[in-house]
Design a protein around this motif. Sequence first.
Motif, short mmCIF file in Angstrom:
data_model
loop_
_atom_site.label_atom_id
_atom_site.label_comp_id
_atom_site.label_asym_id
_atom_site.label_seq_id
_atom_site.Cartn_x
_atom_site.Cartn_y
_atom_site.Cartn_z
N MET A 1 -2.55 -9.35 -6.69
CA MET A 1 -3.29 -9.03 -7.89
C MET A 1 -4.78 -9.08 -7.61
SD MET A 1 -3.78 -8.34 -11.07
CE MET A 1 -2.14 -8.42 -11.76
N ASN A 2 -5.51 -8.07 -8.06
CA ASN A 2 -6.97 -8.08 -8.04
C ASN A 2 -7.43 -8.30 -9.47
OD1 ASN A 2 -9.70 -7.64 -7.93
ND2 ASN A 2 -9.58 -5.59 -7.07
N LYS A 3 -7.86 -9.53 -9.76
CA LYS A 3 -8.23 -9.87 -11.12
C LYS A 3 -9.49 -9.15 -11.57
CE LYS A 3 -9.35 -13.81 -14.07
NZ LYS A 3 -9.62 -15.25 -14.14
N THR A 4 -10.45 -9.01 -10.68
CA THR A 4 -11.73 -8.41 -11.05
C THR A 4 -11.55 -7.01 -11.60
OG1 THR A 4 -12.80 -9.68 -9.30
CG2 THR A 4 -14.05 -7.86 -10.23
N LYS A 5 -10.74 -6.22 -10.92
CA LYS A 5 -10.50 -4.85 -11.35
C LYS A 5 -9.23 -4.70 -12.18
CE LYS A 5 -13.04 -1.98 -8.12
NZ LYS A 5 -12.97 -0.77 -7.28
N SER A 6 -8.55 -5.79 -12.43
CA SER A 6 -7.32 -5.78 -13.21
C SER A 6 -6.34 -4.73 -12.66
CB SER A 6 -7.62 -5.49 -14.68
OG SER A 6 -6.45 -5.62 -15.46
N GLU A 7 -5.95 -4.91 -11.40
CA GLU A 7 -5.04 -3.97 -10.78
C GLU A 7 -4.11 -4.68 -9.81
OE1 GLU A 7 -7.44 -1.06 -8.79
OE2 GLU A 7 -8.21 -2.49 -7.32
N LEU A 8 -2.94 -4.11 -9.65
CA LEU A 8 -1.98 -4.59 -8.67
C LEU A 8 -2.25 -3.92 -7.33
CD1 LEU A 8 1.24 -4.35 -10.85
CD2 LEU A 8 0.10 -6.47 -10.17
N ILE A 9 -2.10 -4.67 -6.26
CA ILE A 9 -2.29 -4.16 -4.91
C ILE A 9 -0.98 -4.32 -4.14
CG2 ILE A 9 -3.57 -4.36 -2.75
CD1 ILE A 9 -5.31 -3.43 -5.02
N ALA A 10 -0.49 -3.23 -3.58
CA ALA A 10 0.72 -3.27 -2.75
C ALA A 10 0.32 -2.99 -1.31
CB ALA A 10 1.74 -2.25 -3.23
N VAL A 11 0.85 -3.79 -0.39
CA VAL A 11 0.58 -3.62 1.03
C VAL A 11 1.90 -3.41 1.76
CG1 VAL A 11 -0.27 -4.72 3.13
CG2 VAL A 11 -1.54 -4.98 0.99
N THR A 12 1.98 -2.36 2.57
CA THR A 12 3.15 -2.14 3.42
C THR A 12 2.72 -2.15 4.88
OG1 THR A 12 3.01 0.28 3.49
CG2 THR A 12 4.19 -0.70 1.63
N VAL A 13 3.55 -2.73 5.73
CA VAL A 13 3.27 -2.79 7.17
C VAL A 13 4.51 -2.31 7.91
CG1 VAL A 13 2.80 -4.29 9.12
CG2 VAL A 13 1.62 -4.67 6.95
N TYR A 14 4.29 -1.41 8.85
CA TYR A 14 5.36 -1.00 9.78
C TYR A 14 4.74 -0.95 11.17
CZ TYR A 14 8.75 1.72 12.36
OH TYR A 14 9.63 2.16 13.32
N ASN A 15 5.26 -1.75 12.09
CA ASN A 15 4.62 -1.94 13.39
C ASN A 15 3.18 -2.39 13.14
OD1 ASN A 15 6.74 -1.53 15.19
ND2 ASN A 15 6.49 0.70 15.14
N SER A 16 2.20 -1.63 13.58
CA SER A 16 0.81 -2.01 13.34
C SER A 16 0.11 -1.03 12.42
CB SER A 16 0.04 -2.10 14.67
OG SER A 16 0.43 -3.26 15.38
N GLU A 17 0.90 -0.32 11.64
CA GLU A 17 0.33 0.58 10.63
C GLU A 17 0.39 -0.07 9.25
OE1 GLU A 17 1.30 4.82 8.37
OE2 GLU A 17 2.20 4.39 10.33
#
Length: 854
Positions: free
Chosen positions: A503-519
């Motif tokens: 969660m990014n409270k400042t901008k009131s938004e959800l953040i999703a992070v995906t990782v595959y190998n080093s990408e």
Amino acid sequence: MKMKVPFLLILFFISDAVRAQDALWSGLYFSSYEVIKDKRTSLNLTADEAFDLSNGFTLTFDANFRSGDGYYGYVFRMIDTKNNIDLVSNLGADSVNFWLILKDTTLISYQWKDIPNGGFDQWMKVEFHVDPHNAQISLSLNNHKQVKTFDGQLDLSHLNIVFGACNYTSFLNSDVAPMTLKDVRLYDDKQKLYRHWKLYRHGEQNVYDEVAHAPAEVLNPSWLIDRHTQWRHRKRIMFNNLIGVAQNKATGEIFFADDEVLYSYSTDSDKLDTLKYLGGTPFHCLNNHIFYYAYSNELWSYDFNKNYVNRFDFASRKWSESDTSCAEPDLWHHNRFISPYDSSLITFGGYGHYTYKSIFNRFHPQKELWEKLDVSKKISPRYLSGIGFLDKSNVLIFGGYGSKSGRQELSPEFYYDLYTVDIEKLSVDKRWSAKNTSGFVPCNDLLFDSTSGKFLTLLYNSNYFDTSLKLVSFGLDAPEKQVFGDSIPYKFLDTKSWCNLYMNKTKSELIAVTVYNSEMNLYSLACPPLLAREVYQEGNLLNSRSKLWILISLSSITILMLSIFWNRRKKKRTALSSPSQTTPVASYDVAFNSQKPAEDQKRSAFYLFAGFQVFDKSGQVITSHFTPTLKELFLLIFLNSFKNGKGVSSQILNETLWFDKSGDSARNNRNVNMSKLRPLLEGVGCIELSKEGTFWKINLQQELYCDYIEVMYLLKKIQQSTELPVNEIHRVIAIASVGKLLPDVQNEWIDVFKEDFSNLLIEVFLLLAERIYEKEPDYDLLYSMAKCLLKHDSINDEAIAIKCSALYNSGKKGQAKHAYDSFCLEYRNLMGTDFDISFQELLKRLDARWSLLS
């Protein structure tokens, strides 16, 4: 030592953001020079018909101008029968930045310095007024108003108004000001609100005003409110050797630890900073053994085989250790959090060496020691679960994949359950569980919203390599879930992939992070997340261009319909309950052939009881031609058409059947399956698939038979009757006793239809039982009714009472007791407790109840 301040930042992180309902993004973003001409945005307020504003008008709107996407372009263009009035911008000029032009004469101009609080990325109030009687035009930007007179006359009886790109012949324009607009209002000469486009909720290529629901046409739109429904791809980074990902929940920064460099990404500014290590290196452990430790503003790299952690100090840019060794993971995809009680690192679960774990590992920074607690008696061993704070004392653990024994080879399964863990004691309490038949698991973190009492996570199907993430909310006290429509592509290989939700409270938004190998790929979604149907604006069924035609045709249509009606009245037909063969059911007319018993109808027929079965118009069974997806697609449209009369929208179909697909992929899958469904229905005959707007609907002809429609019709008829229609009752029993409604379809969406049918059957049959007992009881009929009820609700205590009473009073006392014992066994198996009414008491209660009626 209890350290609570960092935890409070975490606890209210999601709640504050989700509470911000009034902070929804709104407005229409105009694509400008950053795209080719064909892709630039146009908002035409008069695409349906021109305005007659002969006596003058006032136009107001809010505008936000951005830099970097070109500077020159049209804000709006107004076109009457002879002239054009244009508001043009050159945002980057050193002199004039806005011109108001009448035909080929500049009437009014502004520089940025003339506009109070004006500038890039600032919302400005724009007001434009025309007084044709006094030959005056005025323009106000942020309340700085200029008034000018003009020569000649303006014919405002046929006025067109277009923002951005204009496609009117002789006034073509593709130069679009880089801007965002919202709250467009049009007033007449009396300052009465004539039209109001909020530019908030919208259709596909139209947006409708709040006064007359008048459409405005939009080409190449980008709606800001869609940021609440669609994930935006923000960043893609290829690392040399990505070791771990962590977040500073207080600032929203996300850290990516490579073997030589630490990258710090600000979700506020969208900037990526690089910090090269000046000493040491993190443990080279696979599968993300990196964590941000808020109490000392450090990154921790940990190894379960070492009784110390490797700390990164941001000031010195040094890791405390240089040892790169790390044993092969024994706890892949474990969960972790920091205890607010003693600031210890706590992990749960994981998989390694063919074994699933249900162990809490606690690392005390003061003791430099790992402690273990096995909780497998409370929660089955698993990995790929999700964890998140419920409050200052408890965390939630949800879902995952594992087995009761912990051994990979012994019946592994997907878990769909929720637990509360007391952080201090690490005691576990189960909140709820449900069957997980779809193979979905959550991301690493859960985000709890204390206002709604629900938690958010990302779900994905771990059975596939090319899968996708879906945002889902769950209730705390029951497995109630809401799947949000859009999805994120995700490549899953359990030793090389990892994903999480922040969660990014400042901008009131959800953040999703995906990782595959080093990408790494990073996405954002504005809070609160919304369903597509919450922002979709329904249009008028009729536009003004079609009204004239309808008025002309109305008399002919009326005469035709009356003719058809009287012709049908003249025909003699045999029907179940009325002289009309087409019977109104629910909210629309459904036709079914009731001249034959259900078992004799083997042409153009659908059967839903005891399993899905289809006969084509030649009498062939074609059930196998309906794949599981086609069957669900048909049933979704068919049952909703029967229930509400208008069918089901494309968005609901996507969210229900293809919620693990991206928007484009879901649409493609839907179109492919629709093209397969149509010829199947044509083969059945007497049934048609149609689309009205965004809704798909099934239309039936009189010759088609469906057992479900007949039963629902009969139950409604019996319910409304004051008599005791014995023939109809036997007919319902004959159909419904065959088996349960669609037992071979086990999905959440269909449960409401099954429940509606069961509830109606129970309600009607219990009402009938009272009527039968008021007269001389027909025990054979009562027995058949009770037996039918128990087929659909096997632990209904009123049904078993009626069944036992009917048998007992018919002299079949042994059979009555056997029926009661079988019911008690079923009740025990399903409810986990004994049925608390004895056989004799059951009969006494029913006899006492009926004696009051007789």
